[in-house]
Write a protein that holds these residues in place. Structure first.
Motif, PDB file in Angstrom:
ATOM      1  N   PHE A   1     -45.356  41.687  16.986  1.00  0.00           N
ATOM      2  CA  PHE A   1     -45.186  40.857  18.059  1.00  0.00           C
ATOM      3  C   PHE A   1     -44.873  39.402  17.649  1.00  0.00           C
ATOM      4  N   GLU A   2     -45.498  39.083  16.561  1.00  0.00           N
ATOM      5  CA  GLU A   2     -45.637  37.863  16.013  1.00  0.00           C
ATOM      6  C   GLU A   2     -45.460  37.856  14.521  1.00  0.00           C
ATOM      7  N   ASN A   3     -44.702  37.437  13.950  1.00  0.00           N
ATOM      8  CA  ASN A   3     -44.665  37.444  12.407  1.00  0.00           C
ATOM      9  C   ASN A   3     -45.889  36.677  11.760  1.00  0.00           C
ATOM     10  N   PHE A   4     -46.262  36.873  10.579  1.00  0.00           N
ATOM     11  CA  PHE A   4     -47.345  36.244   9.720  1.00  0.00           C
ATOM     12  C   PHE A   4     -46.519  35.014   9.298  1.00  0.00           C
ATOM     13  N   PHE A   5     -47.041  33.806   9.588  1.00  0.00           N
ATOM     14  CA  PHE A   5     -46.667  32.635   8.860  1.00  0.00           C
ATOM     15  C   PHE A   5     -47.555  31.824   8.990  1.00  0.00           C
ATOM     16  N   MET A   6     -47.453  30.614   8.013  1.00  0.00           N
ATOM     17  CA  MET A   6     -48.320  29.308   8.058  1.00  0.00           C
ATOM     18  C   MET A   6     -47.766  28.074   7.601  1.00  0.00           C
ATOM     19  N   VAL A   7     -47.428  26.945   8.496  1.00  0.00           N
ATOM     20  CA  VAL A   7     -46.626  26.112   8.039  1.00  0.00           C
ATOM     21  C   VAL A   7     -47.616  24.781   8.660  1.00  0.00           C
ATOM     22  N   ASP A   8     -47.170  23.532   8.029  1.00  0.00           N
ATOM     23  CA  ASP A   8     -47.689  22.231   8.523  1.00  0.00           C
ATOM     24  C   ASP A   8     -46.951  21.959   9.547  1.00  0.00           C
ATOM     25  N   ARG A   9     -47.706  21.247  10.758  1.00  0.00           N
ATOM     26  CA  ARG A   9     -47.171  20.898  11.776  1.00  0.00           C
ATOM     27  C   ARG A   9     -46.821  19.325  11.454  1.00  0.00           C
ATOM     28  N   CYS A  10     -45.650  18.777  12.248  1.00  0.00           N
ATOM     29  CA  CYS A  10     -45.283  17.653  12.196  1.00  0.00           C
ATOM     30  C   CYS A  10     -46.351  16.400  12.663  1.00  0.00           C
ATOM     31  N   SER A  11     -46.694  17.065  13.683  1.00  0.00           N
ATOM     32  CA  SER A  11     -47.970  16.161  14.306  1.00  0.00           C
ATOM     33  C   SER A  11     -49.227  16.197  13.557  1.00  0.00           C
ATOM     34  N   GLY A  12     -49.548  16.950  12.431  1.00  0.00           N
ATOM     35  CA  GLY A  12     -50.735  17.180  11.791  1.00  0.00           C
ATOM     36  C   GLY A  12     -51.183  18.487  12.241  1.00  0.00           C
ATOM     37  N   GLY A  13     -51.977  19.083  11.059  1.00  0.00           N
ATOM     38  CA  GLY A  13     -52.462  20.255  11.151  1.00  0.00           C
ATOM     39  C   GLY A  13     -51.546  21.257  10.666  1.00  0.00           C
ATOM     40  N   THR A  14     -52.029  22.636  10.991  1.00  0.00           N
ATOM     41  CA  THR A  14     -51.309  23.698  10.493  1.00  0.00           C
ATOM     42  C   THR A  14     -50.817  24.745  11.819  1.00  0.00           C
ATOM     43  N   GLY A  15     -50.019  25.646  11.573  1.00  0.00           N
ATOM     44  CA  GLY A  15     -49.800  26.602  12.754  1.00  0.00           C
ATOM     45  C   GLY A  15     -49.270  27.725  12.226  1.00  0.00           C
ATOM     46  N   GLY A  16     -49.487  28.756  12.812  1.00  0.00           N
ATOM     47  CA  GLY A  16     -48.921  30.259  12.055  1.00  0.00           C
ATOM     48  C   GLY A  16     -49.083  31.281  13.042  1.00  0.00           C
ATOM     49  N   GLY A  17     -48.718  32.508  12.655  1.00  0.00           N
ATOM     50  CA  GLY A  17     -49.108  33.679  13.190  1.00  0.00           C
ATOM     51  C   GLY A  17     -49.550  34.611  12.352  1.00  0.00           C
ATOM     52  N   TRP A  18     -50.401  35.896  12.938  1.00  0.00           N
ATOM     53  CA  TRP A  18     -50.971  36.571  12.289  1.00  0.00           C
ATOM     54  C   TRP A  18     -50.348  37.895  11.877  1.00  0.00           C
ATOM     55  N   GLY A  19     -49.011  38.285  12.334  1.00  0.00           N
ATOM     56  CA  GLY A  19     -48.441  39.517  12.249  1.00  0.00           C
ATOM     57  C   GLY A  19     -49.091  40.815  13.148  1.00  0.00           C
ATOM     58  N   ALA A  20     -48.968  41.998  12.454  1.00  0.00           N
ATOM     59  CA  ALA A  20     -49.487  43.015  13.105  1.00  0.00           C
ATOM     60  C   ALA A  20     -50.646  43.818  12.242  1.00  0.00           C
ATOM     61  N   TRP A  21     -51.722  44.191  12.926  1.00  0.00           N
ATOM     62  CA  TRP A  21     -52.659  44.936  12.045  1.00  0.00           C
ATOM     63  C   TRP A  21     -52.774  46.483  12.542  1.00  0.00           C
ATOM     64  N   GLN A  22     -52.753  47.123  11.752  1.00  0.00           N
ATOM     65  CA  GLN A  22     -52.881  48.677  12.055  1.00  0.00           C
ATOM     66  C   GLN A  22     -53.903  49.394  10.984  1.00  0.00           C
ATOM     67  N   VAL A  23     -54.898  50.098  11.686  1.00  0.00           N
ATOM     68  CA  VAL A  23     -55.598  50.893  10.976  1.00  0.00           C
ATOM     69  C   VAL A  23     -55.752  52.509  11.050  1.00  0.00           C
ATOM     70  N   ALA A  24     -55.838  53.263  10.141  1.00  0.00           N
ATOM     71  CA  ALA A  24     -55.463  54.608  10.252  1.00  0.00           C
ATOM     72  C   ALA A  24     -56.530  55.641   9.382  1.00  0.00           C
ATOM     73  N   LEU A  25     -56.770  56.920   9.544  1.00  0.00           N
ATOM     74  CA  LEU A  25     -57.783  57.758   9.084  1.00  0.00           C
ATOM     75  C   LEU A  25     -56.585  59.020   8.918  1.00  0.00           C
ATOM     76  N   ARG A  26     -56.731  59.632   7.881  1.00  0.00           N
ATOM     77  CA  ARG A  26     -56.162  60.946   7.549  1.00  0.00           C
ATOM     78  C   ARG A  26     -57.085  61.948   6.659  1.00  0.00           C
ATOM     79  N   TYR A  27     -56.976  63.156   7.287  1.00  0.00           N
ATOM     80  CA  TYR A  27     -57.827  64.137   6.558  1.00  0.00           C
ATOM     81  C   TYR A  27     -56.424  64.978   6.173  1.00  0.00           C
ATOM     82  N   SER A  28     -56.718  65.771   4.771  1.00  0.00           N
ATOM     83  CA  SER A  28     -55.665  66.299   3.916  1.00  0.00           C
ATOM     84  C   SER A  28     -56.279  67.572   3.069  1.00  0.00           C
TER      85      SER A  28
END
Length: 533
Positions: free
Chosen positions: A437-464
């Motif tokens: 939904f939102e890509n991971f990124f981190m940038v400096d803001r023109c007005s100061g500070g930083t902005g960014g996105g966290w991407g997608a996080w997935q957990v999984a469990l497998r038995y084989s």
């Protein structure tokens, strides 16, 4: 403004020495548009020159004006000399501007033609070309081992398994279409250093009656959903015991038909393959063809169109009938002979290791074997449930080995903490590319500070589970539980983490200390950074 935009693109183009087929196509399109504009300028210029001549000769007839929107009316017969002079000045200004833009555009066209000549292009005008690649960089650690698993890996129950850092995959390929209904693909694997191998390497015919698409060359065999899924999209870093054991490295030389129903509810593939893995050799040389007939039928029995595929369900059945040559060639100590028996099932511990920890060896006397596989997928939004089961029946030559059976399966559940879902490709019956939904990124803001996105996080469990031991063969029984964490930075890049706890039993290995070891447990931790294009 047109010339300015073109010059801006050209400045970028001049810095590049290699262009993709898509970039070349874009440049050609812009060239055609430029030529069209020049034709329009020439037509306008011709009319303007005629109008100028009429004004200069005091011709009071109707003067034709050209405008992209609403042309003004021609001057009337009783127009004043001042109006004529003003109109003439406007024409002169427009002619000068048109000539200037024309000259600039001609210069741009020449530079574009020069750039295109130095770019990567298909070999003919009726051929398309798309460049692809993937980079998978891995780290594997073995923090917990038993003497038996040490022996499976190193041959010595006293030697620890070494950690490893390197490239799991380093691929580059090209694919495209050839007029009128042909296609091609070549993909090379460079992760082996000096030992370069090919992966997909085939030509194809499309839109055929009954067969639909016919592919000739090195391609994936049709059993095992987890193998048919691209490594770019799979949830776990490595494939389950049974999927890799019964279909080692998946690709074989074959002739295969691919099809899909009009409503995309059903898709299928079936064909004939050679059993030998030749992607590191290039050829199979023998009078015994060791061939198999294999196929798969997949059914997407539910697909939620309203949510754009966030909900779906799939069921598939696959199988093969194979004819190895079990009368020739046991396990060679160093190298494989050209007539080597291809009746062998083996796999790593669902992680990258030097040796295969489960291994039947080459089964002497193997004449025929059959495989049947079932697969199922159920997805509701961020939750996905997947399972597969496969069974092999082997008939051996009487007096050499009794008949045998091997089997195994796996099941996993995965969930997106950030709400995304794994897309489903109904045409192939395989998993698709995750889009955060939102890509991971981190940038400096023109007005100061930083902005960014966290991407997608997935957990999984497998038995084989995989059972490669029966009668006189002690390939081992493997069980494992894998926890997975995937961080999708964007649709083309992600990081994977796997923790594996496993056990192996019913194995029979004699190590360098002359000790016989039958089984043990292990822990493995893996991390992967990956990108594809």
């Amino acid at each position: 403004m047109i010339a300015g935009a073109a010059w801006g693109d050209l400045a970028v183009a001049e810095e590049k020495t290699v262009y993709t087929a898509e970039e070349v196509s874009t440049l050609l399109k812009r060239l055609e548009e430029s030529e069209s504009r020049i034709d329009q300028f020439e037509a306008k210029l011709k009319v303007l020159e005629e109008n100028q001549q009429r004004l200069e000769s005091n011709d009071h007839n109707t003067v034709e004006f050209i405008s992209a929107q609403d042309p003004p009316p021609a001057p009337s017969a009783d127009s004043s000399d001042e109006e004529k002079s003003s109109d003439a000045g406007d024409f002169d200004e427009f002619i000068n501007e048109t000539e200037k833009r024309w000259e600039e555009q001609l210069g741009v066209n020449k530079d574009l033609e020069k750039a295109i000549k130095g770019s990567v292009q298909p070999g003919g005008k009726d051929i398309t070309m798309k460049l692809t690649g993937r980079i998978h960089a891995d780290h594997w650690a073995f923090p917990g081992e038993s003497p038996a698993t040490k022996a499976f890996e190193t041959g010595d129950s006293n030697n620890d398994t070494d950690d490893r850092i390197g490239f799991r995959r380093l691929r580059f390929g090209v694919a495209g279409d050839i007029k009128d209904n042909m296609g091609y693909k070549i993909e090379m694997e460079f992760a082996g250093g000096n030992d370069v191998e090919f992966r997909d390497a085939f030509l194809s015919f499309k839109h055929l009656p009954f067969l639909q698409t016919l592919v000739i060359g090195n391609q994936k065999r049709p059993y095992g959903l987890d193998h048919l899924n691209s490594s770019r999209y799979n949830v776990f870093m490595e494939r389950p015991f049974v999927i890799e054991a019964f279909n080692q490295d998946s690709r074989r030389l074959g002739v295969v038909s691919y099809g899909v129903s009009e409503d995309q509810a059903y898709n299928w593939r079936f064909g004939v393959y050679n059993l030998r893995l030749i992607q590191d050799e290039g050829n199979y040389i023998s009078d015994q063809y060791q061939s198999e007939i294999a196929g798969r039928l997949a059914h997407t029995w539910w697909y939620d169109e309203a949510s754009d595929g966030r909900g779906y369900a799939h069921f598939g059945i696959a199988g093969t009938v194979a004819h190895p040559d079990g009368s020739t060639g046991g396990d060679a100590p160093n190298n494989l002979g050209r007539d080597q028996n291809e009746a062998r099932f083996r796999t790593r511990p669902e992680a990258r290791s030097t040796s295969r920890w489960l291994d039947t060896g080459r089964i002497n006397g193997a004449e025929w074997y059959e495989l049947a596989g079932l697969e199922s997928v159920f997805n509701v939004g961020p939750l996905q449930l997947v399972g597969e089961y496969q069974y092999v029946w082997m008939q051996n030559e009487e007096g050499i080995n009794p008949d045998m059976q091997f089997h195994g399966g796996y099941a996993y559940a995965s969930y997106f903490l950030t709400g995304e879902h794994i897309p489903w490709d109904r045409k192939t019956g395989t998993l698709g590319r995750v889009k955060p939904f939102e890509n991971f990124f981190m940038v400096d803001r023109c007005s100061g500070g930083t902005g960014g996105g966290w991407g997608a996080w997935q957990v999984a469990l497998r038995y084989s589970y995989g059972d490669l031991s029966d009668e006189t063969v002690y390939g081992g029984i493997g069980e494992s539980v894998t926890f997975g964490l995937n961080w999708h930075w964007n649709p083309n890049a992600r990081m994977q983490f796997n923790y594996i706890y496993g056990q192996i039993s019913d194995r029979n290995v004699v190590d360098s200390n002359n000790l016989t070891l039958t089984g043990g447990d292990y822990q493995i931790v893996g991390t992967r950074f990956m990108v594809d294009f």
